[in-house]
Design a protein around this motif. Sequence first.
Motif, PDB file in Angstrom:
ATOM      1  N   ASP A 496       0.850  -1.186   0.000  1.00  0.00           N
ATOM      2  CA  ASP A 496       0.000   0.000   0.000  1.00  0.00           C
ATOM      3  C   ASP A 496       0.884   1.234   0.000  1.00  0.00           C
ATOM      4  OD1 ASP A 496      -2.524  -1.401   0.353  1.00  0.00           O
ATOM      5  OD2 ASP A 496      -1.755  -1.879   2.346  1.00  0.00           O
ATOM      6  N   LYS A 497       0.470   2.247  -0.763  1.00  0.00           N
ATOM      7  CA  LYS A 497       1.208   3.509  -0.750  1.00  0.00           C
ATOM      8  C   LYS A 497       1.066   4.165   0.626  1.00  0.00           C
ATOM      9  CE  LYS A 497       1.418   4.890  -5.599  1.00  0.00           C
ATOM     10  NZ  LYS A 497       1.249   3.595  -6.220  1.00  0.00           N
ATOM     11  N   GLN A 498       2.120   4.841   1.045  1.00  0.00           N
ATOM     12  CA  GLN A 498       2.097   5.464   2.368  1.00  0.00           C
ATOM     13  C   GLN A 498       1.407   6.828   2.349  1.00  0.00           C
ATOM     14  OE1 GLN A 498       5.587   5.330   4.831  1.00  0.00           O
ATOM     15  NE2 GLN A 498       6.469   3.625   3.716  1.00  0.00           N
ATOM     16  N   HIS A 499       1.347   7.452   1.169  1.00  0.00           N
ATOM     17  CA  HIS A 499       0.695   8.763   1.026  1.00  0.00           C
ATOM     18  C   HIS A 499       1.282   9.782   2.009  1.00  0.00           C
ATOM     19  CE1 HIS A 499      -2.161   6.966  -1.716  1.00  0.00           C
ATOM     20  NE2 HIS A 499      -2.448   6.047  -0.821  1.00  0.00           N
ATOM     21  N   ARG A 500       2.600   9.747   2.151  1.00  0.00           N
ATOM     22  CA  ARG A 500       3.280  10.723   3.004  1.00  0.00           C
ATOM     23  C   ARG A 500       3.832  11.843   2.121  1.00  0.00           C
ATOM     24  NH1 ARG A 500       7.491   7.442   6.610  1.00  0.00           N
ATOM     25  NH2 ARG A 500       8.112   9.577   7.113  1.00  0.00           N
ATOM     26  N   TYR A 501       3.228  13.004   2.223  1.00  0.00           N
ATOM     27  CA  TYR A 501       3.651  14.134   1.399  1.00  0.00           C
ATOM     28  C   TYR A 501       4.289  15.201   2.283  1.00  0.00           C
ATOM     29  CZ  TYR A 501       0.889  12.034  -2.339  1.00  0.00           C
ATOM     30  OH  TYR A 501       0.396  11.170  -3.288  1.00  0.00           O
ATOM     31  N   ASP A 502       5.207  15.944   1.678  1.00  0.00           N
ATOM     32  CA  ASP A 502       5.872  17.047   2.375  1.00  0.00           C
ATOM     33  C   ASP A 502       6.050  18.181   1.368  1.00  0.00           C
ATOM     34  OD1 ASP A 502       7.057  18.486   4.373  1.00  0.00           O
ATOM     35  OD2 ASP A 502       8.808  17.181   4.602  1.00  0.00           O
ATOM     36  N   THR A 503       6.508  19.330   1.849  1.00  0.00           N
ATOM     37  CA  THR A 503       6.737  20.482   0.980  1.00  0.00           C
ATOM     38  C   THR A 503       8.169  20.967   1.146  1.00  0.00           C
ATOM     39  OG1 THR A 503       4.428  21.168   1.176  1.00  0.00           O
ATOM     40  CG2 THR A 503       5.974  22.818   0.405  1.00  0.00           C
ATOM     41  N   VAL A 504       8.855  21.215   0.034  1.00  0.00           N
ATOM     42  CA  VAL A 504      10.196  21.805   0.079  1.00  0.00           C
ATOM     43  C   VAL A 504      10.179  23.119  -0.708  1.00  0.00           C
ATOM     44  CG1 VAL A 504      11.401  19.622   0.362  1.00  0.00           C
ATOM     45  CG2 VAL A 504      10.971  20.477  -1.940  1.00  0.00           C
ATOM     46  N   GLU A 505      11.166  23.963  -0.445  1.00  0.00           N
ATOM     47  CA  GLU A 505      11.239  25.263  -1.113  1.00  0.00           C
ATOM     48  C   GLU A 505      12.579  25.445  -1.799  1.00  0.00           C
ATOM     49  OE1 GLU A 505       9.898  28.690   1.092  1.00  0.00           O
ATOM     50  OE2 GLU A 505       8.807  27.434   2.517  1.00  0.00           O
ATOM     51  N   GLU A 506      12.567  26.177  -2.922  1.00  0.00           N
ATOM     52  CA  GLU A 506      13.808  26.582  -3.585  1.00  0.00           C
ATOM     53  C   GLU A 506      13.552  27.881  -4.338  1.00  0.00           C
ATOM     54  OE1 GLU A 506      14.849  23.407  -6.369  1.00  0.00           O
ATOM     55  OE2 GLU A 506      13.692  24.407  -7.947  1.00  0.00           O
ATOM     56  N   PHE A 507      14.378  28.854  -4.119  1.00  0.00           N
ATOM     57  CA  PHE A 507      14.316  30.140  -4.820  1.00  0.00           C
ATOM     58  C   PHE A 507      12.893  30.711  -4.845  1.00  0.00           C
ATOM     59  CE2 PHE A 507      17.619  27.608  -7.296  1.00  0.00           C
ATOM     60  CZ  PHE A 507      18.669  28.021  -6.486  1.00  0.00           C
ATOM     61  N   GLY A 508      12.224  30.638  -3.700  1.00  0.00           N
ATOM     62  CA  GLY A 508      10.891  31.217  -3.595  1.00  0.00           C
ATOM     63  C   GLY A 508       9.763  30.335  -4.088  1.00  0.00           C
ATOM     64  N   ALA A 509      10.054  29.145  -4.601  1.00  0.00           N
ATOM     65  CA  ALA A 509       9.014  28.221  -5.093  1.00  0.00           C
ATOM     66  C   ALA A 509       8.814  27.093  -4.087  1.00  0.00           C
ATOM     67  CB  ALA A 509       9.412  27.656  -6.447  1.00  0.00           C
ATOM     68  N   LYS A 510       7.562  26.644  -3.967  1.00  0.00           N
ATOM     69  CA  LYS A 510       7.237  25.526  -3.092  1.00  0.00           C
ATOM     70  C   LYS A 510       6.840  24.322  -3.930  1.00  0.00           C
ATOM     71  CE  LYS A 510       5.436  28.512   0.588  1.00  0.00           C
ATOM     72  NZ  LYS A 510       4.223  28.881   1.361  1.00  0.00           N
ATOM     73  N   PHE A 511       7.271  23.129  -3.479  1.00  0.00           N
ATOM     74  CA  PHE A 511       6.953  21.917  -4.227  1.00  0.00           C
ATOM     75  C   PHE A 511       6.513  20.800  -3.291  1.00  0.00           C
ATOM     76  CE2 PHE A 511      10.127  24.060  -6.925  1.00  0.00           C
ATOM     77  CZ  PHE A 511       9.318  24.270  -8.031  1.00  0.00           C
ATOM     78  N   LYS A 512       5.484  20.087  -3.749  1.00  0.00           N
ATOM     79  CA  LYS A 512       4.990  18.911  -3.034  1.00  0.00           C
ATOM     80  C   LYS A 512       5.887  17.723  -3.390  1.00  0.00           C
ATOM     81  CE  LYS A 512       1.067  15.764  -3.506  1.00  0.00           C
ATOM     82  NZ  LYS A 512      -0.217  15.562  -4.176  1.00  0.00           N
ATOM     83  N   ILE A 513       6.318  16.978  -2.398  1.00  0.00           N
ATOM     84  CA  ILE A 513       7.160  15.801  -2.645  1.00  0.00           C
ATOM     85  C   ILE A 513       6.563  14.574  -1.952  1.00  0.00           C
ATOM     86  CG2 ILE A 513       9.323  17.064  -2.996  1.00  0.00           C
ATOM     87  CD1 ILE A 513       9.975  16.221  -0.007  1.00  0.00           C
ATOM     88  N   ASN A 514       6.924  13.412  -2.446  1.00  0.00           N
ATOM     89  CA  ASN A 514       6.534  12.136  -1.846  1.00  0.00           C
ATOM     90  C   ASN A 514       7.756  11.224  -1.940  1.00  0.00           C
ATOM     91  OD1 ASN A 514       5.664   9.407  -1.534  1.00  0.00           O
ATOM     92  ND2 ASN A 514       3.565  10.025  -1.962  1.00  0.00           N
ATOM     93  N   LEU A 515       8.355  10.916  -0.816  1.00  0.00           N
ATOM     94  CA  LEU A 515       9.619  10.178  -0.811  1.00  0.00           C
ATOM     95  C   LEU A 515       9.453   8.669  -0.857  1.00  0.00           C
ATOM     96  CD1 LEU A 515      11.616  12.230   1.864  1.00  0.00           C
ATOM     97  CD2 LEU A 515      11.222  12.749  -0.541  1.00  0.00           C
ATOM     98  N   PHE A 516       8.248   8.164  -0.563  1.00  0.00           N
ATOM     99  CA  PHE A 516       8.107   6.730  -0.316  1.00  0.00           C
ATOM    100  C   PHE A 516       7.337   5.959  -1.383  1.00  0.00           C
ATOM    101  CE2 PHE A 516       9.111   8.562   3.748  1.00  0.00           C
ATOM    102  CZ  PHE A 516       9.957   7.635   4.332  1.00  0.00           C
ATOM    103  N   ASP A 517       6.458   6.610  -2.129  1.00  0.00           N
ATOM    104  CA  ASP A 517       5.522   5.858  -2.966  1.00  0.00           C
ATOM    105  C   ASP A 517       5.961   5.656  -4.406  1.00  0.00           C
ATOM    106  OD1 ASP A 517       3.969   5.759  -0.748  1.00  0.00           O
ATOM    107  OD2 ASP A 517       2.546   7.287  -1.381  1.00  0.00           O
ATOM    108  N   TYR A 518       6.965   6.397  -4.871  1.00  0.00           N
ATOM    109  CA  TYR A 518       7.378   6.330  -6.273  1.00  0.00           C
ATOM    110  C   TYR A 518       8.895   6.198  -6.355  1.00  0.00           C
ATOM    111  CZ  TYR A 518       2.714   8.373  -6.697  1.00  0.00           C
ATOM    112  OH  TYR A 518       1.376   8.616  -6.585  1.00  0.00           O
ATOM    113  N   LEU A 519       9.380   5.807  -7.537  1.00  0.00           N
ATOM    114  CA  LEU A 519      10.825   5.695  -7.726  1.00  0.00           C
ATOM    115  C   LEU A 519      11.489   7.057  -7.563  1.00  0.00           C
ATOM    116  CD1 LEU A 519      13.078   3.684  -8.396  1.00  0.00           C
ATOM    117  CD2 LEU A 519      12.800   4.286 -10.802  1.00  0.00           C
TER     118      LEU A 519
END
Length: 703
Positions: A496-519
Amino acid sequence: MQFIALTSIGIEHLLAEELQQAGLELGKQSVGSVRFNADNLAAQKFCLTTRFATRVMLLIDESEDIKDKAALYKFARFQAWQDWFGPTQTFAIEFNGTNNELKNTQFSGLVIKDGIVDYFNDLYEQRPNVDKTEPNIRVIAKLNKHSCSLYIDYSGPRLSDRGYRTRQGKAPIREHLAAALVKRSGWLEDTSRPLFDPCCGSGTLLIEAACMANNIYPNTNREFAFKRLPSFRKAKFDEIKAQVKATEVDNTLWIIGSDLEDKVIDIAQQNAQRAGVADHIKFSAKDANALNKVAKRPGVVLSNLPYGERLGSMAELVNLYRNMGIAFKKHFQDWRLALLGTDDSLFKLLKLSREKRYKFKNGPIDVELNLYQLNERQVSQNEQKTGLNFEGSQAFANRLKKNKQALKSWLKKEQINAYRVYDADIPEYNVAVDIYNNSAVIFEYAAPKEIDDLVAQKRLQDVITLTAEQLNIAPEDIAVKVRKKQKGESQYTAMDKQHRYDTVEEFGAKFKINLFDYLDTGLFLDHRLARRYIQEHAKDKRFLNLFSYTGSASVHAALGGAKSVTTVDMSKTYLKWAEENFALNNLKNPRYRFEQADCLKWLEHAQGQYDLIFLDPPTFSNSKRMKEVFDVQRDHIQLLTWIKKILSPKGTLIFSNNKRGFKMDEVGLMGLGLKAENISEQTLSPDFKRNKQIHNSWLITHG
């Protein structure tokens, strides 16, 4: 009469012993089955009391001469079916097996059905109806080459389904296998000893143990198929049932179960209540990483240890097995351990000498039960073996620490919280380690052929341990991406996917990430500077992002003031992710478009003009638009031919790819009237300077 009892692979010997103890005459024992002879009452009693059988079938007849349809029909047609059911009852056919003439099991089942129907038509001028879902009688046929056996389903399916488990955890163990593990653990030899399961899940192992110790047979409360046979006598069956119930005892048992989650413990307690053994088992929520003494006298630890299907993270597993090995030696001296799992390399982390091993199947998964005796000699022998697998691991730890320190000022200056801290710096430790906020991703590169797989696994285990220690990251926050051939139900494949999402920032932009469910994680860190370039040069430009993945370059273009942003990718999942990234940055504009399409097909027919284009194609792709598999080295000029038509006269294409040793076809480029400036070096941020071949990048404009 002759019967056959079915079970899972590895339990056949226990099933045979159980049949003998029931006073039944044994026949042939095969993989997953044991034949036996019995009368109706003895067979019914066995169905009530068996702990190891999953199904019992009554043999009608066998033939060694079933070569084709005609022989199969004749075999079915001339059985005495009225002995088993009548023309007013319903029936169903289960057919298994093939030979050279009978290649389709559905067709063969219809042949059997026709034979039965014709039999009743001839005898009664009336035919029974077929009911595939809830038939009165289920006929089972098994074909092996020219040998065919006909059975009546006697017990009904899934004797292992005791009825007490209406809810279960993520990695359930089937009840008949649980009973087999209790038997193999040796605890039943002296049930006054404590029995402890530190990863009890929904409690199946402990519930089966309590039932076995007190002669409780959960099957007494279920329905059986044999009740619908003409030979069934209710009064006789009720007598047998009463006899079986009378054998129940109420021994005082010392059974302890724990698991990490309160909701799982609640399920275990409810299951134990339904099985009638709740008073014999003490459940509590505890972390198996921090085991302590649970009883004053030695007993047996019996557990189905977590593997990938339950936890989904190899880092958690490595940490768990290491910690359990230390705790067993410290707090469980003179105990017997019976531990079930899937991966021998994880068992080695316990640093214990195995006494015995039994192999089983849990559904489709190969599992093994390892037995250990924690005597004083074993504990003292292994006290020094709880550390790392290799002395060279310390070099990896030092490099990890050194690299992080070297990046510290740059990370602070640029306010970056997602970066690469290690990239195969030491050849023996061929991994990349990326940090995302307070989490990490360890990506294992394919090991050279000359490196033994077990050695590679042990080094990876050291990498996981040291990454957690040196970077002060909890193991449950470390994702491990292992590049290896998957064997069957791999222990590192999350169910089962863990559906653990987090947000990181770079140069003023925010991005949703998922470290566990995909390659991949949702953000390619090595393109960080290319994305910054796009943001700095996007103002009032028409921007196009091809093979966009999760749209990170598109977000930077929009934040940079692009007049329009077009994001194209074949994946619906990634485009939805891209839209979520736009929402995360409060970007909303009718000129921000997301198109789901094969980028090569889209490019071939693209119209309009774009002033800034980001093109980061895969190294290979199975696109329908290419005569062969797309190869970025071979086909990049065709790609650029399509791009040229939509690149505005003063427009810029940022072309990037990850193919090692990629060579730009400069002659082909000149033929298109385009010129290219290699900016690969300029797009490598400090955390990627150690791997200059991580990507290739060019700025391409009209000549």
